[in-house]
Design a protein around this motif. Structure first.
Motif, mmCIF file in Angstrom:
data_model
loop_
_atom_site.group_PDB
_atom_site.id
_atom_site.type_symbol
_atom_site.label_atom_id
_atom_site.label_comp_id
_atom_site.label_asym_id
_atom_site.label_seq_id
_atom_site.Cartn_x
_atom_site.Cartn_y
_atom_site.Cartn_z
ATOM 1 N N VAL A 35 0.840 -1.187 0.000
ATOM 2 C CA VAL A 35 0.000 0.000 0.000
ATOM 3 C C VAL A 35 0.884 1.249 0.000
ATOM 4 C CG1 VAL A 35 -2.150 0.811 0.983
ATOM 5 C CG2 VAL A 35 -1.155 -1.249 1.854
ATOM 6 N N ILE A 36 0.370 2.280 -0.604
ATOM 7 C CA ILE A 36 1.018 3.588 -0.566
ATOM 8 C C ILE A 36 -0.002 4.570 -0.003
ATOM 9 C CG2 ILE A 36 2.036 5.447 -1.920
ATOM 10 C CD1 ILE A 36 2.884 3.337 -3.965
ATOM 11 N N TRP A 37 0.410 5.257 1.056
ATOM 12 C CA TRP A 37 -0.442 6.283 1.641
ATOM 13 C C TRP A 37 -0.126 7.604 0.970
ATOM 14 C CZ3 TRP A 37 -4.625 5.654 4.397
ATOM 15 C CH2 TRP A 37 -4.791 4.483 5.119
ATOM 16 N N GLN A 38 -1.207 8.327 0.628
ATOM 17 C CA GLN A 38 -1.046 9.610 -0.033
ATOM 18 C C GLN A 38 -1.756 10.704 0.759
ATOM 19 O OE1 GLN A 38 -2.629 8.646 -3.964
ATOM 20 N NE2 GLN A 38 -0.523 8.577 -4.770
ATOM 21 N N HIS A 39 -1.158 11.897 0.714
ATOM 22 C CA HIS A 39 -1.695 13.065 1.406
ATOM 23 C C HIS A 39 -1.854 14.170 0.370
ATOM 24 C CE1 HIS A 39 -0.978 16.555 4.417
ATOM 25 N NE2 HIS A 39 -2.248 16.202 4.465
ATOM 26 N N LEU A 40 -3.016 14.825 0.388
ATOM 27 C CA LEU A 40 -3.268 15.903 -0.569
ATOM 28 C C LEU A 40 -2.625 17.186 -0.059
ATOM 29 C CD1 LEU A 40 -4.676 16.666 -3.220
ATOM 30 C CD2 LEU A 40 -6.677 17.293 -1.860
ATOM 31 N N GLU A 41 -1.591 17.662 -0.786
ATOM 32 C CA GLU A 41 -0.883 18.888 -0.425
ATOM 33 C C GLU A 41 -0.827 19.784 -1.649
ATOM 34 O OE1 GLU A 41 2.978 18.074 1.207
ATOM 35 O OE2 GLU A 41 2.208 16.531 2.534
ATOM 36 N N HIS A 42 -1.362 20.991 -1.527
ATOM 37 C CA HIS A 42 -1.366 21.983 -2.620
ATOM 38 C C HIS A 42 -1.981 21.393 -3.891
ATOM 39 C CE1 HIS A 42 1.146 24.292 0.061
ATOM 40 N NE2 HIS A 42 2.048 23.334 0.078
ATOM 41 N N ALA A 43 -3.128 20.743 -3.744
ATOM 42 C CA ALA A 43 -3.910 20.172 -4.842
ATOM 43 C C ALA A 43 -3.205 19.035 -5.572
ATOM 44 C CB ALA A 43 -4.324 21.260 -5.832
ATOM 45 N N THR A 44 -2.175 18.435 -4.945
ATOM 46 C CA THR A 44 -1.454 17.310 -5.548
ATOM 47 C C THR A 44 -1.325 16.201 -4.505
ATOM 48 O OG1 THR A 44 -0.153 18.876 -6.848
ATOM 49 C CG2 THR A 44 0.674 16.626 -6.708
ATOM 50 N N TRP A 45 -1.585 14.959 -4.931
ATOM 51 C CA TRP A 45 -1.440 13.816 -4.040
ATOM 52 C C TRP A 45 0.042 13.471 -3.919
ATOM 53 C CZ3 TRP A 45 -5.098 12.261 -0.906
ATOM 54 C CH2 TRP A 45 -6.424 12.531 -1.230
ATOM 55 N N GLN A 46 0.548 13.513 -2.677
ATOM 56 C CA GLN A 46 1.954 13.206 -2.399
ATOM 57 C C GLN A 46 2.038 11.876 -1.652
ATOM 58 O OE1 GLN A 46 4.468 15.246 -3.407
ATOM 59 N NE2 GLN A 46 2.933 16.629 -4.278
ATOM 60 N N ASP A 47 2.955 11.007 -2.070
ATOM 61 C CA ASP A 47 3.184 9.756 -1.349
ATOM 62 C C ASP A 47 3.874 10.081 -0.017
ATOM 63 O OD1 ASP A 47 2.169 8.520 -3.554
ATOM 64 O OD2 ASP A 47 4.074 7.688 -4.259
ATOM 65 N N VAL A 48 3.322 9.550 1.091
ATOM 66 C CA VAL A 48 3.902 9.822 2.408
ATOM 67 C C VAL A 48 4.382 8.560 3.115
ATOM 68 C CG1 VAL A 48 2.688 11.995 2.835
ATOM 69 C CG2 VAL A 48 1.605 9.854 3.478
ATOM 70 N N SER A 49 3.912 7.381 2.674
ATOM 71 C CA SER A 49 4.352 6.151 3.337
ATOM 72 C C SER A 49 4.085 4.954 2.438
ATOM 73 C CB SER A 49 3.612 5.970 4.659
ATOM 74 O OG SER A 49 3.959 4.747 5.257
ATOM 75 N N HIS A 50 4.956 3.935 2.564
ATOM 76 C CA HIS A 50 4.793 2.680 1.831
ATOM 77 C C HIS A 50 4.544 1.531 2.810
ATOM 78 C CE1 HIS A 50 5.960 4.170 -2.170
ATOM 79 N NE2 HIS A 50 6.705 5.037 -1.481
ATOM 80 N N ARG A 51 4.012 1.832 3.951
ATOM 81 C CA ARG A 51 3.710 0.802 4.950
ATOM 82 C C ARG A 51 2.202 0.604 5.042
ATOM 83 N NH1 ARG A 51 5.597 2.964 10.115
ATOM 84 N NH2 ARG A 51 5.477 4.963 9.100
ATOM 85 N N GLY A 52 1.804 -0.472 5.677
ATOM 86 C CA GLY A 52 0.387 -0.775 5.812
ATOM 87 C C GLY A 52 -0.365 0.205 6.691
ATOM 88 N N ASN A 53 0.213 0.581 7.817
ATOM 89 C CA ASN A 53 -0.430 1.516 8.745
ATOM 90 C C ASN A 53 0.378 2.804 8.781
ATOM 91 O OD1 ASN A 53 -2.165 -0.551 9.356
ATOM 92 N ND2 ASN A 53 -1.137 -1.100 11.257
ATOM 93 N N LEU A 54 -0.305 3.896 9.003
ATOM 94 C CA LEU A 54 0.344 5.200 9.093
ATOM 95 C C LEU A 54 -0.173 5.886 10.358
ATOM 96 C CD1 LEU A 54 2.096 7.429 7.795
ATOM 97 C CD2 LEU A 54 0.052 8.164 6.555
ATOM 98 N N THR A 55 0.748 6.354 11.205
ATOM 99 C CA THR A 55 0.371 7.026 12.450
ATOM 100 C C THR A 55 0.740 8.496 12.349
ATOM 101 O OG1 THR A 55 0.719 4.999 13.706
ATOM 102 C CG2 THR A 55 0.638 7.042 14.958
ATOM 103 N N LEU A 56 -0.234 9.357 12.660
ATOM 104 C CA LEU A 56 -0.067 10.811 12.596
ATOM 105 C C LEU A 56 -0.273 11.395 13.982
ATOM 106 C CD1 LEU A 56 -2.345 11.319 9.458
ATOM 107 C CD2 LEU A 56 0.127 10.976 9.474
ATOM 108 N N THR A 57 0.509 12.445 14.324
ATOM 109 C CA THR A 57 0.368 13.059 15.651
ATOM 110 C C THR A 57 0.433 14.580 15.626
ATOM 111 O OG1 THR A 57 2.745 12.886 16.035
ATOM 112 C CG2 THR A 57 1.366 11.087 16.887
#
Length: 185
Positions: A35-57
């Motif tokens: 899986v690839i986790w993506q985050h929408l930044e400035h109207a563009t999807w950016q890859d942020v992680s290649h792991r199954g789970n993603l933890t944000l704080t």
């Protein structure tokens, strides 16, 4: 042979409500293998992680997220929003903390004062002289029972003589502190 249609990936956040900065939000995706986790930044999807789970704080990590499989034929998950709120202490919070600290300090002072007063009241305030005889030293000299002044003008208060001239204390000679300024004759 026909290709089966792939089901879209399912993504979710736990917890799925806004949290304060420092509390974790964990993102899960239904396909844990690639899986690839993506985050929408400035109207563009950016890859942020290649792991199954993603933890944000952190609050700056808030925003839209989605997961996608590494295989291009697999559709992406639905978009979902993560809210991490930056909580700054207000002036009332700071005043509350200051009031709490001052209350604890006052409590410590009051308990110390009460302990000291209790110690004074129940015999802790009187100092006793140690028994020096026990340690092998001679004790204090005993006062003689008879009065034998060295010169004719000396008067001794601790005498137990039968001579009334030495034990007659005149109350008119007392000072304000209940101390005799001179002995009566």
């Amino acid at each position: 042979m026909t290709d089966k249609p792939h089901l879209p990936l399912q993504a979710m956040a736990i917890p799925d409500y806004p949290v304060a900065a420092g509390q974790p939000v964990t993102l899960f995706c239904s396909d844990f293998s690639a899986v690839i986790w993506q985050h929408l930044e400035h109207a563009t999807w950016q890859d942020v992680s290649h792991r199954g789970n993603l933890t944000l704080t952190q609050p700056e990590q808030s925003g839209l997220y989605r997961c996608r499989a590494e295989a291009p034929s697999r559709p992406v998950s639905r978009n979902f929003t993560v809210y991490i709120v930056d909580v700054q202490p207000t002036s009332s919070d700071i005043l509350g903390i200051a009031a709490f600290v001052l209350s604890l300090l006052a409590l410590i002072i009051i308990l110390t004062l009460l302990s000291w007063l209790g110690w004074q009241r129940f015999g802790g305030g009187t100092l006793s002289t140690p028994a020096t005889e026990v340690k092998g030293f001679p004790g204090p000299a005993k006062a003689s029972k008879a009065c034998s002044p060295e010169s004719a003008g000396d008067v001794y208060m601790n005498c137990t003589s039968m001579n009334q001239a030495y034990t007659n204390l005149d109350p008119t000679n007392m000072t304000a502190d209940n101390v005799y300024s001179s002995l009566g004759k």
